[in-house]
Design an enzyme around this catalytic site. Structure first.
Site: not given
Ligand code: GLY
Ligand code: MN
Ligand code: MN
Length: 474
Positions: A49, A256, A273, A284, A367, A371, A378, A421, A425, A442, A444
């Site tokens: 529900d 993540h 983030d 973001d 990474h 993006h 994304h 970004e 690490y 990071r 960003e």
């Molecule tokens: N928060 C997702 C990224 O930075 O791609």
């Molecule tokens: Mn991002």
């Molecule tokens: Mn991000």
């Protein structure tokens, strides 16, 4: 259809002419006898529900401005738009909320015709008759191919009586992705506002962290997450654009990591983030700050390196550059810094060229630097340059030995929006200086590409260490 005494209460995010212009641009690409069919997203049950917070489909919303579930948009190559939506129903509306309904839809949304979604199957067979191509989003909605086939079946059965069944099926995401990649003035304005709200939320979380630690309180990651959510909603954002990452200390090395219950400790860094979604558009932002408001020596060294690498990436972001240029600029700075700070041993990995060639920097930076950003965090849009799609080359990946096919990266154009970004690490490993262990950083920001460079729309929250320390003292 059950009657409804309830009025409709619905206003699209943008003026209806914005959506009409997008539909016209799409219609012009369908061919005169083409037809496009786009469903919105299904509702998703969370448990008995109770549903997950409803989020419309981005393509559907981009073309219609409509936010209700159980709706479809049909656009013909001649430029006609038909909406299928939930019928008015007093009983259901008392439980689930107002429905616009087909009668009010043409004036509220600027579509040409609207019908109850219950009439869809019957009307689709008529609408498809005589079309030469049916366009729909490929591989995005479970069961959609089967539904289209079911509409085409009766047409096929009647070809000997003169029915004309479309002979081609085309992916409507192809033209739509190209359209969504360049943000129009309305989209850019919404994204600037989303960026400003998210920046305020980051400041608020930073300040709470320092204040609670000064007061001797036990701080948890969820305390900071609560600040983010409060600020998002306070300024009209509907929800976070993605699961917020609030990572204290070593948790920052988990890319993540989700906001959770970890302790936020004096002397450690916190990586947040998080970005809000506003009227269907994502922001973001990542900031990394000292929990108590003062960077230590080793934290400063690594932070400065990441910030320098971000500055290099920003300088490489402008119309005419390639999507990969900011990443390549970042990697150059980070790799040199890893050698200079002793994270990488030059006796083992060689010089800057070797570190990049062999991807040795991957140990600490694994990474990409950005993006596309838009309705989806994304966002859609090809990362390869459509005009050079045939120019493929292959290489063996230095780390995995895998064969990688590369195509020339997308050439940036004014109005594209992307994140920048870089990060670092540091997990403990033999030879890695102990003072850097467990530090994850990071930074960003969100950038609108312009002819001469880029506009950073997330800088309402500073990135310079002195500015961060100053606002955390406040
Ligand atoms: N928060 C997702 C990224 O930075 O791609
Ligand atoms: Mn991002
Ligand atoms: Mn991000």
């Amino acid at each position: 259809m059950k009657p409804s005494l309830l009025p409709h209460a619905f206003t699209p995010f943008a003026p209806t002419k914005v959506y009409a212009a997008r539909r016209a641009t799409l219609a012009a690409q369908l061919g005169p006898k083409g037809i496009a069919v786009l469903p919105t997203a299904p509702e998703q049950q969370r448990n008995r529900d109770a549903d997950f917070l409803y989020r419309f489909d981005s393509y559907f919303q981009y073309l219609s401005g409509f936010t209700e579930p159980k709706a479809w948009l049909v656009i013909t190559g001649t430029g006609k738009t038909i909406l299928f939506c939930q019928p008015k129903d007093t009983e259901r509306e008392i439980w689930d909320g107002y429905r616009l309904g087909p009668d009010a839809a043409p004036s509220a949304l600027g579509v040409d015709e609207a019908y109850s979604v219950t009439e869809m199957d019957a009307r689709m067979a008529q609408l498809l008759d005589g079309c030469d191509a049916v366009w729909y989003p490929f591989a995005t909605h479970k069961g959609l191919d089967a539904r289209i086939t079911a509409w085409l079946q009766p047409l096929r059965d009647r070809v000997r009586y003169g029915a004309l069944c479309p002979a081609a099926q085309r992916d409507v995401c192809v033209p739509l992705d190209e359209m969504r990649l360049i943000k129009d003035a309305y989209e850019q304005d919404t994204m600037r506002r989303a960026g400003a709200i998210s920046a305020g939320a980051h400041i608020r979380a930073m300040q709470l962290s320092a204040r609670m630690l000064r007061e001797g309180k036990a701080v948890r990651e969820y305390h900071l997450d609560a600040e983010l959510l409060h600020e998002f909603r306070l300024h009209g954002s509907q929800c976070p654009a993605y699961g917020s990452i609030v990572a204290a200390g070593a948790n920052a090395c988990v890319l993540h990591y989700r906001a959770d219950a970890g302790a936020v400790r004096n002397g450690e860094l916190v990586l947040i983030d998080a970005g809000c979604e506003l009227d269907g558009y994502a922001s973001d932002i990542t900031r990394t700050f000292p929990a108590n408001g003062v960077f230590s020596g080793p934290q400063r060294s690594l932070y400065e390196l990441v910030l320098d690498s971000q500055k290099a990436a920003i300088a490489a972001t402008r119309a005419g550059a390639r999507f990969t240029d900011p990443h390549d600029a970042t990697v150059k700075v980070l790799a040199q810094g890893m050698l200079d700070l002793g994270l990488l041993d030059k006796n083992k990995v060689g010089n800057l060229h070797d570190v990049i060639e062999k991807r040795a920097y991957f140990q600490f930076y694994m990474h990409r630097t950005g993006h596309w950003l838009g309705m989806d965090v994304h966002d859609c849009g090809a990362y390869t340059e459509p005009s050079e799609i045939g120019k493929a080359s292959t290489r063996l990946d230095a780390l995995t030995g895998e064969k990688i096919v590369s195509r020339p990266a997308r050439v940036l154009r004014s109005g594209m929006v992307l994140t920048i970004e870089p990060g670092i690490y540091v997990r403990p490993a033999p030879g890695v200086p102990e003072q850097f262990h467990h530090i994850g950083i990071r930074i960003e920001d969100d950038a609108i590409v312009t002819d001469t460079g880029c506009e950073l729309i997330s800088r309402g929250v500073p990135v310079e260490m002195d500015a961060i320390e100053a606002l955390m003292r406040a």
